[in-house]
Design a protein around this motif. Structure first.
Motif, PDB file in Angstrom:
ATOM      1  N   GLN A   1      -9.785  -4.965  -6.371  1.00 18.97           N
ATOM      2  CA  GLN A   1     -11.083  -5.470  -6.830  1.00 18.97           C
ATOM      3  C   GLN A   1     -11.073  -6.989  -6.895  1.00 18.97           C
TER       4      GLN A   1
ATOM      5  N   HIS B   1     -14.386  -3.097   0.826  1.00 16.76           N
ATOM      6  CA  HIS B   1     -13.408  -2.078   1.166  1.00 16.76           C
ATOM      7  C   HIS B   1     -14.113  -1.069   2.063  1.00 16.76           C
TER       8      HIS B   1
ATOM      9  N   ALA C   1      -5.761  -0.576  -7.461  1.00 14.48           N
ATOM     10  CA  ALA C   1      -7.222  -0.653  -7.335  1.00 14.48           C
ATOM     11  C   ALA C   1      -7.773  -1.873  -8.071  1.00 14.48           C
TER      12      ALA C   1
ATOM     13  N   THR D   1      -9.970   3.762   3.329  1.00 14.40           N
ATOM     14  CA  THR D   1      -8.557   3.952   2.982  1.00 14.40           C
ATOM     15  C   THR D   1      -8.037   4.944   4.011  1.00 14.40           C
TER      16      THR D   1
END
Lengths: 372, 372
Positions: free
Chosen positions: B230, B240, B226, B243
């Motif tokens: 970023q 983003h 993560a 997912t």
């Protein structure tokens, strides 16, 4: 060397429509273009192949594509100038004469258009002695000469130059571009020398076409059409294979080609018989009932029963009455390599090539047997 | 001006695979070709656009065709030499530098291959700032520069030169020849000046790709994926969007293009949601349920949830877990002419273009609303 006047051009167009074996495009369009070019720029000189210097740079301007589309998409004349100019730039030297790649309604005329426009002589020789649907189908290619560079041009001023030593790739590339240019395109290709054209082309084809056209323009002066037909068969060394009426036509344009089947019912002495013709731009196979009477590379031509005018494939219609003729092709095609290149198996028919004269004679003797 | 070593090339290839928006071909193949060229001929010089003389002659060597086929039909290296040589002959002057027409797995690498082979510097600018499926989709064309002449070459030594002022005709002709050359071909095109490339291209794209690739090579050194994500979003100014796991792929190769639809099921914070991606070589539209979150010309990119490595469209497979990212395109595309040229309607989706940042922000605020 002689000047071609407008009647000569008309006769050549008519004769080429016959030698074009049903393909080669509409003879009226080619003729109109050539006549209009001669009216605008003056007459065109026809050179006997013996008059062309050995090292002359000769190229062929021609149309590529589905002849049926040319009826709607008429070249505007600038395409050839562009193609020839680009070809000269590539060669780095001027083209000294042009020649027809094939004897067909349109492509027999294109060199006359270019000859008039660019004041270039036209050589009395072609690369087929008839018309054929694909670029690699020429006696020049058969003798090992290159098609490329091919310069293709369209009416929007677009041009594409193709360079490959593989004649089948040349055909594939040119066909793909033709489709994108709107199903027809103009080109300049098959650049060779005067000597090569004389030795490996089909010489005298323009004169033969003119002779045929002159004869057909005088049909009404014969006592009967049958007499005129006899003379036509003599000039072309051809055979009368059937007198018939067209009863069915299946016809599609696909990938830049016209494909079709024509069904005939016999008339007069052929009453009670049926015939079938397969074409792929040009006529490829003709049979009476199940007997094949002629296949490519021999020339299968239809002529009107009253005028003897050639009936090309975009002029086919139900009820049309025709004589179906078979004309021996140029002997250059009758080699194993020639048959492989343009014989019936190339066009996906499970048939061996046999000369039309042998097929017709065998058929006639069987028919006589059967009558006895 | 700096030399690109092999790690730099590897990073550029990775970054370009991300900026390629799913298309642009397999990054490994391009990378292998570029590395092999550099090993054989020495390193390649990357020029900052400010270092290129105004009147420098710059051209773009690139591959054309269905990226999926490149996996099986690897260019042998002679195609570009032939294409560049023919292009120089046509121009009548040498090409002084090359540039990538697009940032994509393969076409970001081709100028490096040619740069190494021909000892030409590569300019740090492309014509898209991403990858796109058609030749006319470049900021250079948008600014009025010509694609033609295009020289296309294949592995057999065949070449085709296309000349048209109409960028859509250029695309049509090149595509038709690509299909005939076996679904992929190599080309040299988009010749312009150093000044024009600097002003109308997307500058700094190679450096951006390298930066992205460098970051992605170090993902394992971040405390968590993560955190690395970023940083990636910061470098690319991206978002983003989901997912997810791939649950279905429909995929066809047609007329030299890869078309497809990918269906996603949400994972983690997106559990219970579905997503859908449409691609035409490159990713064109991404939506969550019925809400469109991004469309071309913004960049929709998939990256692996564990490595963040870009997942291009020929690498898609059932069960693959990805982050779906949306990255704003270069502002040059966000004009009415740009949107017309490469917006969703051009690709036949009945959608207006809205910047990805606006779509994502609107979606997030709605989601927050819904949760409240």
């Amino acid at each position: 060397m002689r000047k071609l006047d407008i009647p000569a051009i008309q006769h050549i167009a008519t004769g080429a429509a016959l030698m074009g074996a049903g393909g080669g495009g509409n003879p009226f369009i080619g003729k109109l273009m050539a006549i209009s070019a001669v009216r605008q720029f003056g007459p065109v000189t026809l050179l006997d192949p013996s008059e062309v210097p050995d090292d002359a740079v000769v190229s062929s301007p021609s149309g590529i594509g589905a002849p049926a589309v040319t009826l709607e998409k008429f070249p505007n004349g600038s395409e050839f100038k562009l193609a020839m100019k680009k070809l000269e730039d590539l060669l780095g030297k001027p083209i000294t004469a042009v020649f027809p790649i094939e004897a067909g309604g349109i492509n027999s005329m294109m060199p006359l258009v270019v000859g008039a426009q660019m004041h270039l002589p036209v050589v009395d020789a072609d690369g087929m002695g008839r018309a054929f649907p694909e670029l690699q189908m020429s006696t020049l290619v058969l003798a090992g000469h290159k098609i490329c560079p091919i310069v293709m041009a369209d009416e929007k001023g677009n041009s594409v130059i193709i360079n490959t030593d593989d004649p089948h790739d040349a055909e594939k590339f040119a066909r793909a571009i033709t489709v994108q240019m709107g199903a027809t395109a103009q080109s300049a290709s098959d650049t060779t020398t005067g000597k090569a054209l004389r030795e490996d082309g089909v010489t005298g084809i323009m004169t033969l076409c003119e002779k045929i056209g002159t004869l057909l323009s005088a049909v009404s002066q014969y006592p009967t059409v049958a007499d005129a037909l006899q003379d036509l068969l003599q000039v072309t060394h051809g055979y009368h294979m059937m007198t018939a009426k067209i009863t069915d036509i299946r016809h599609v344009t696909k990938g830049g080609f016209n494909f079709g089947t024509v069904i005939f019912n016999g008339l007069d002495e052929d009453q009670g018989h049926t015939g079938q013709l397969e074409f792929q731009n040009e006529n490829i196979v003709f049979k009476r009932e199940d007997t094949v009477l002629a296949t490519a590379p021999d020339i299968i031509a239809l002529v009107d029963t009253e005028t003897l005018m050639p009936v090309t494939n975009e002029m086919l219609h139900y009820g049309k009455r025709v004589f179906v003729l078979g004309i021996p092709c140029n002997p250059k095609w009758r080699t194993p390599a020639g048959i492989k290149s343009v014989g019936p198996r190339y066009f996906k028919y499970d048939l061996d090539y046999e000369p039309v004269e042998d097929r017709v004679k065998a058929f006639r003797s069987q028919t006589v047997e059967a009558v006895k």
